[in-house]
Design an enzyme around this catalytic site. Structure first.
Site, PDB file in Angstrom:
ATOM      1  N   PRO A   4       0.848  -1.185   0.000  1.00 32.59           N
ATOM      2  CA  PRO A   4       0.000   0.000   0.000  1.00 32.59           C
ATOM      3  C   PRO A   4       0.884   1.236   0.000  1.00 32.59           C
ATOM      4  O   PRO A   4       1.819   1.325   0.788  1.00 32.59           O
ATOM      5  CB  PRO A   4      -0.772  -0.113   1.327  1.00 32.59           C
ATOM      6  CG  PRO A   4       0.081  -0.962   2.207  1.00 32.59           C
ATOM      7  CD  PRO A   4       0.847  -1.887   1.291  1.00 32.59           C
ATOM      8  N   MET A   5       0.633   2.165  -0.907  1.00 32.70           N
ATOM      9  CA  MET A   5       1.425   3.399  -0.950  1.00 32.70           C
ATOM     10  C   MET A   5       0.511   4.581  -1.223  1.00 32.70           C
ATOM     11  O   MET A   5      -0.053   4.714  -2.317  1.00 32.70           O
ATOM     12  CB  MET A   5       2.513   3.303  -2.028  1.00 32.70           C
ATOM     13  CG  MET A   5       3.679   2.409  -1.633  1.00 32.70           C
ATOM     14  SD  MET A   5       4.948   2.344  -2.920  1.00 32.70           S
ATOM     15  CE  MET A   5       4.164   1.261  -4.118  1.00 32.70           C
ATOM     16  N   GLN A  57      -6.679  -0.990   2.442  1.00 33.26           N
ATOM     17  CA  GLN A  57      -6.052  -0.701   3.727  1.00 33.26           C
ATOM     18  C   GLN A  57      -6.750   0.476   4.414  1.00 33.26           C
ATOM     19  O   GLN A  57      -6.975   1.521   3.801  1.00 33.26           O
ATOM     20  CB  GLN A  57      -4.576  -0.350   3.569  1.00 33.26           C
ATOM     21  CG  GLN A  57      -3.914  -0.240   4.942  1.00 33.26           C
ATOM     22  CD  GLN A  57      -2.514   0.313   4.926  1.00 33.26           C
ATOM     23  OE1 GLN A  57      -2.299   1.457   4.545  1.00 33.26           O
ATOM     24  NE2 GLN A  57      -1.559  -0.507   5.316  1.00 33.26           N
ATOM     25  N   CYS A  87       2.328   3.350   9.428  1.00 36.09           N
ATOM     26  CA  CYS A  87       2.614   4.654   8.816  1.00 36.09           C
ATOM     27  C   CYS A  87       3.336   5.568   9.810  1.00 36.09           C
ATOM     28  O   CYS A  87       2.844   5.801  10.910  1.00 36.09           O
ATOM     29  CB  CYS A  87       1.336   5.326   8.329  1.00 36.09           C
ATOM     30  SG  CYS A  87       1.684   6.887   7.493  1.00 36.09           S
ATOM     31  N   GLY A 211       7.329  -2.286  -2.419  1.00 35.29           N
ATOM     32  CA  GLY A 211       6.755  -0.947  -2.512  1.00 35.29           C
ATOM     33  C   GLY A 211       7.446  -0.102  -3.556  1.00 35.29           C
ATOM     34  O   GLY A 211       7.133  -0.170  -4.750  1.00 35.29           O
ATOM     35  N   ARG A 212       8.418   0.677  -3.117  1.00 36.23           N
ATOM     36  CA  ARG A 212       8.999   1.711  -3.985  1.00 36.23           C
ATOM     37  C   ARG A 212       9.580   1.168  -5.281  1.00 36.23           C
ATOM     38  O   ARG A 212       9.510   1.850  -6.311  1.00 36.23           O
ATOM     39  CB  ARG A 212      10.057   2.490  -3.192  1.00 36.23           C
ATOM     40  CG  ARG A 212       9.428   3.380  -2.134  1.00 36.23           C
ATOM     41  CD  ARG A 212      10.436   3.852  -1.112  1.00 36.23           C
ATOM     42  NE  ARG A 212      10.949   2.732  -0.313  1.00 36.23           N
ATOM     43  CZ  ARG A 212      11.863   2.864   0.644  1.00 36.23           C
ATOM     44  NH1 ARG A 212      12.369   4.048   0.904  1.00 36.23           N
ATOM     45  NH2 ARG A 212      12.260   1.805   1.324  1.00 36.23           N
TER      46      ARG A 212
HETATM   47  C1  LIG Z   1       5.014   7.134  -1.118  1.00 38.58           C
HETATM   48  C2  LIG Z   1       4.751   6.072  -0.082  1.00 38.58           C
HETATM   49  C3  LIG Z   1       3.492   5.943   0.463  1.00 38.58           C
HETATM   50  C4  LIG Z   1       3.234   4.951   1.423  1.00 38.58           C
HETATM   51  N1  LIG Z   1       1.964   4.806   1.895  1.00 38.58           N
HETATM   52  C5  LIG Z   1       1.680   3.781   2.728  1.00 38.58           C
HETATM   53  C6  LIG Z   1       0.343   3.503   3.116  1.00 38.58           C
HETATM   54  O1  LIG Z   1      -0.615   4.162   2.682  1.00 38.58           O
HETATM   55  N2  LIG Z   1       0.136   2.456   3.961  1.00 38.58           N
HETATM   56  C7  LIG Z   1       1.167   1.685   4.434  1.00 38.58           C
HETATM   57  O2  LIG Z   1       0.926   0.744   5.198  1.00 38.58           O
HETATM   58  N3  LIG Z   1       2.435   1.909   4.059  1.00 38.58           N
HETATM   59  C8  LIG Z   1       2.699   2.925   3.203  1.00 38.58           C
HETATM   60  N4  LIG Z   1       3.980   3.100   2.774  1.00 38.58           N
HETATM   61  C9  LIG Z   1       5.009   2.140   3.191  1.00 38.58           C
HETATM   62  C10 LIG Z   1       5.132   0.985   2.188  1.00 38.58           C
HETATM   63  O3  LIG Z   1       3.961   0.214   2.159  1.00 38.58           O
HETATM   64  C11 LIG Z   1       6.313   0.083   2.562  1.00 38.58           C
HETATM   65  O4  LIG Z   1       6.082  -0.444   3.837  1.00 38.58           O
HETATM   66  C12 LIG Z   1       7.642   0.823   2.563  1.00 38.58           C
HETATM   67  O5  LIG Z   1       7.759   1.687   1.460  1.00 38.58           O
HETATM   68  C13 LIG Z   1       8.821  -0.141   2.572  1.00 38.58           C
HETATM   69  O6  LIG Z   1       8.788  -0.987   1.454  1.00 38.58           O
HETATM   70  P1  LIG Z   1       9.710  -0.692   0.124  1.00 38.58           P
HETATM   71  O7  LIG Z   1      11.114  -0.518   0.625  1.00 38.58           O
HETATM   72  O8  LIG Z   1       9.518  -1.886  -0.730  1.00 38.58           O
HETATM   73  O9  LIG Z   1       9.203   0.591  -0.477  1.00 38.58           O
HETATM   74  C14 LIG Z   1       4.257   4.098   1.856  1.00 38.58           C
HETATM   75  C15 LIG Z   1       5.533   4.235   1.292  1.00 38.58           C
HETATM   76  C16 LIG Z   1       5.793   5.201   0.334  1.00 38.58           C
HETATM   77  C17 LIG Z   1       7.163   5.301  -0.253  1.00 38.58           C
END
Ligand SMILES: Cc1cc2nc3c(=O)[nH]c(=O)nc-3n(C[C@H](O)[C@H](O)[C@H](O)COP(=O)(O)O)c2cc1C
Length: 313
Positions: A4-5, A57, A87, A211-212
């Protein structure tokens, strides 16, 4: 799974992630109170037409509001409800939601229980390792969550205090795996098949969330998934499929939000698609500054041309 992002994992992106083989694609967090007040953006975030399983979510502090939102979202077609306890944003933790819930496990458990009771569909929980290095309580939260009915736990291998700094600690997720019998998904810094293999090995978790690294590459999640299941290298879809998918994503945003808001929202995706495709700096700049939808589409298509030339070479 696609993470979720907020501001990123819109329905257009989730559709692509699923189409290219991600097992699950989670919606942007939906603020319970805003949703109940009829906020238009919250409603759009919770949409899932064309994505199955549709995983939404929720973020919030009040058990009653979270439960009511879960009931309505499931009634509208959500097949999985995830609760955000990860978050780190001050806007969210300042309201004592998101990762702040890890500071009060009794309250967190009441909230989870209320959502599970209200939901006709499986409930999952996404968390960090803890609030800070002195309170790594993810295993305890996971065990409590399982006791009240959560069916899967996702752990981002950082504390709230870390925000996004340093490297995610995949090994630390093992304590969560040991604490529960439901599936655990490990998250944080997965950008490749090697990362995914290391994450699963270090943590003993059953799944990986990306995610990213999937921004500008929603096909990556399924490609990693397939490589894990079948062995062999990550095989990305061909450039024609990728170009077509990126344009579909832009079309969806324009259709959903209109030209102005659609292009504004699309910028981070467009920049990421173009960068991943190796487009020139000049093209990327024009792509993220144009307010002409037609031009944006042409530029986005052109962004992939470099890859076509490379493919032909
Ligand atoms: C722009 C952005 C928005 C995010 N929004 C959420 C969100 O709405 N809910 C959530 O649980 N995590 C959110 N996250 C965290 C991601 O779900 C994830 O846990 C985190 O980026 C680490 O994973 P990654 O290294 O693969 O990006 C967000 C991350 C980013 C970068």
């Amino acid at each position: 799974m696609l993470a979720p992002m907020s501001g990123v994992s819109d329905l257009g992106m989730r559709r692509l992630a699923r189409r290219f083989g991600a097992s699950l694609a989670f919606s942007e967090m939906v603020a319970a109170e805003a949703f109940l007040e009829g906020d238009a953006e919250a409603a759009v975030r919770a949409e899932g037409e064309g994505v199955s399983p549709h995983a939404v979510q929720l973020v919030g502090r009040e058990p009653a509001a979270m439960a009511e939102t879960a009931r309505r979202v499931a009634g509208a077609g959500a097949e999985i409800i995830d609760i955000n306890m990860g978050c780190p944003a001050r806007r969210v933790s300042g309201a004592l939601a998101g990762a702040a819930l890890m500071r009060d496990l009794d309250h967190a458990e009441r909230l989870i229980s209320a959502v599970v009771q209200a939901s006709s569909v499986p409930v999952t929980l996404k968390m960090r390792l803890g609030w800070d290095a002195a309170s790594l309580n993810a295993p305890e939260l996971a065990a409590r969550a399982e006791r009240v009915g959560v069916q899967m736990v996702i752990v981002h291998g950082r504390t709230r205090a870390q925000f996004y700094e340093g490297r995610a600690d995949w090994t630390a997720a093992r304590a969560v795996v040991d604490a529960v019998s439901v599936p655990v998904v490990v998250n944080g810094d997965c950008a490749s098949l090697d990362d995914a293999v290391a994450m699963l090995t270090c943590s003993g978790a059953q799944g990986v969330m990306v995610g990213r690294a999937a921004v500008g590459a929603p096909w990556l999640v399924g490609a990693i998934s397939r490589a894990l299941a079948e062995g062999g290298p990550v095989r990305l879809p061909g450039v024609d499929l990728r170009r077509e998918a990126a344009v579909q994503h832009l079309d969806w945003l324009l259709g959903k939000l209109g030209v102005r808001a659609g292009l504004r929202h699309a910028r981070k995706h467009l920049a990421a698609y173009a960068e991943a495709a190796g487009a020139s700096a000049a093209l990327r700049l024009e792509l993220v500054t144009t307010d002409d939808a037609r031009r944006a589409t042409v530029l986005l298509e052109r962004a992939f041309d470099g890859e076509i030339l490379e493919d032909a070479a």
